[in-house]
Design an enzyme around this catalytic site. Structure first.
Site, short mmCIF file in Angstrom:
data_model
loop_
_atom_site.label_atom_id
_atom_site.label_comp_id
_atom_site.label_asym_id
_atom_site.label_seq_id
_atom_site.Cartn_x
_atom_site.Cartn_y
_atom_site.Cartn_z
N LYS A 43 0.82 -1.19 0.00
CA LYS A 43 0.00 0.00 0.00
C LYS A 43 0.87 1.25 0.00
CE LYS A 43 -2.97 -2.35 3.30
NZ LYS A 43 -3.49 -2.22 4.71
N GLY A 44 2.13 1.10 0.41
CA GLY A 44 2.98 2.26 0.67
C GLY A 44 3.16 3.23 -0.48
N GLU A 99 7.92 2.09 -6.23
CA GLU A 99 8.05 1.82 -4.78
C GLU A 99 8.26 3.13 -4.05
OE1 GLU A 99 7.70 0.15 -2.33
OE2 GLU A 99 8.33 -1.93 -2.47
N ASP A 103 14.53 -1.12 1.14
CA ASP A 103 15.33 -1.43 2.32
C ASP A 103 16.27 -2.58 1.95
OD1 ASP A 103 15.67 -2.93 5.03
OD2 ASP A 103 14.87 -1.00 5.64
N LYS A 131 17.25 3.22 0.95
CA LYS A 131 18.15 2.96 2.09
C LYS A 131 19.25 2.02 1.58
CE LYS A 131 14.63 2.65 5.71
NZ LYS A 131 14.03 1.76 6.72
N PHE A 152 13.88 4.38 10.43
CA PHE A 152 12.51 4.01 10.13
C PHE A 152 11.67 5.27 9.89
CE2 PHE A 152 8.25 2.45 10.60
CZ PHE A 152 8.32 1.25 9.88
N ASP A 159 4.10 3.57 6.54
CA ASP A 159 3.33 3.33 7.76
C ASP A 159 4.16 2.75 8.90
OD1 ASP A 159 3.61 0.72 6.42
OD2 ASP A 159 2.30 -0.01 8.01
N ARG A 165 0.18 6.82 7.30
CA ARG A 165 0.31 6.90 5.85
C ARG A 165 -0.21 8.24 5.33
NH1 ARG A 165 1.47 1.70 3.88
NH2 ARG A 165 0.46 -0.02 4.94
P1 IMP Z 1 12.55 -4.57 1.49
O1 IMP Z 1 12.06 -5.83 0.87
O2 IMP Z 1 13.35 -4.85 2.74
O3 IMP Z 1 13.29 -3.69 0.53
O4 IMP Z 1 11.26 -3.85 2.04
C1 IMP Z 1 10.66 -2.80 1.38
C2 IMP Z 1 9.30 -2.50 1.96
O5 IMP Z 1 9.30 -2.46 3.38
C3 IMP Z 1 8.87 -1.12 1.51
O6 IMP Z 1 8.15 -1.18 0.32
C4 IMP Z 1 8.02 -0.65 2.67
O7 IMP Z 1 6.70 -1.08 2.49
C5 IMP Z 1 8.62 -1.33 3.89
N1 IMP Z 1 9.59 -0.42 4.56
C6 IMP Z 1 10.93 -0.44 4.49
N2 IMP Z 1 11.48 0.55 5.22
C7 IMP Z 1 10.46 1.23 5.77
C8 IMP Z 1 10.38 2.40 6.63
O8 IMP Z 1 11.38 3.03 7.02
N3 IMP Z 1 9.13 2.79 6.97
C9 IMP Z 1 8.00 2.14 6.56
N4 IMP Z 1 8.02 1.08 5.75
C10 IMP Z 1 9.24 0.61 5.36
MG MG Z 2 6.39 -0.59 -0.32
#
Ligand code: IMP
Ligand code: MG
Length: 177
Positions: A43-44, A99, A103, A131, A152, A159, A165
């Site tokens: 949803k982000g 996106e 992360d 990140k 974070f 969220d 959000r």
């Molecule tokens: P990844 O698979 O570790 O790259 O995760 C990415 C997803 O985790 C993003 O699309 C976000 O939905 C969530 N996410 C990663 N970091 C944050 C943050 O700092 N705040 C909120 N959601 C996050």
């Molecule tokens: Mg996301």
């Protein structure tokens, strides 16, 4: 949890808007004469994609996918499942994955490989925030709004356990635990 003392403003709405505009400018120039299919990651990314599409001058289709890797945890579990798939046939289309933040890269890697194997003309990744220091898997990210430190963030679609959000600016949590 929503106690303001624990939130520090990280990017205000004008800084976010500048980052969105600059990504849109690059897409408009790179895809001039083509059509794009945006795949927003629910949803982000909804807030970001809603702003981004209004700056795009190339013909644009929009699809959404919902993946889950986090659950209620603040760090990635590493397991990705599809909760909602795209409906469109992406063969011969120029796909842009949208996106809001990357992360570990695990979520994106999974989606990128999956879309690539469906015969598109091209697939690129667009993220508002990156990140990079947290990357665990290698994933090619072409369009980045801002490189950020490991913290974070909430607001502008991001969220904390489904809250925040709706905030127009982006904040970091001083005491995320
Ligand atoms: P990844 O698979 O570790 O790259 O995760 C990415 C997803 O985790 C993003 O699309 C976000 O939905 C969530 N996410 C990663 N970091 C944050 C943050 O700092 N705040 C909120 N959601 C996050
Ligand atoms: Mg996301």
């Amino acid at each position: 949890m929503l106690d303001e003392k624990n939130f520090t403003k990280y990017l205000n709405r004008h800084e976010i808007e500048a980052a969105v505009q600059s990504i849109a400018n690059r897409i408009n120039s790179d895809y001039a004469g083509k059509e794009v299919l945006l795949v927003g990651v629910l949803k982000g990314a909804v807030v970001f994609i809603a702003d981004l599409i209004r700056h795009l001058k190339v013909p644009t289709e929009v699809e959404f996918v919902r993946l889950s890797s986090y659950g209620k945890a603040k760090t990635s579990s590493g397991t990705v499942t599809i909760l909602k798939d795209i409906q469109a046939d992406i063969r011969n289309k120029h796909v842009l994955i949208i996106e809001e933040i990357i992360d570990s890269g695990r979520t994106l890697k999974f989606l990128y490989e999956r879309l690539k194997s469906s015969g598109p003309a091209s697939v690129e990744i667009v993220t508002l925030l990156d990140k990079a220091s947290k990357r665990v898997v290698d994933v090619p990210v072409k369009y980045i709004g801002r490189n950020i430190d490991d913290q974070f963030l909430v607001g502008y679609g991001l969220d904390l356990e489904e809250h925040c959000r709706n905030l127009p600016d982006i904040y970091y949590l001083k005491y995320p635990n």
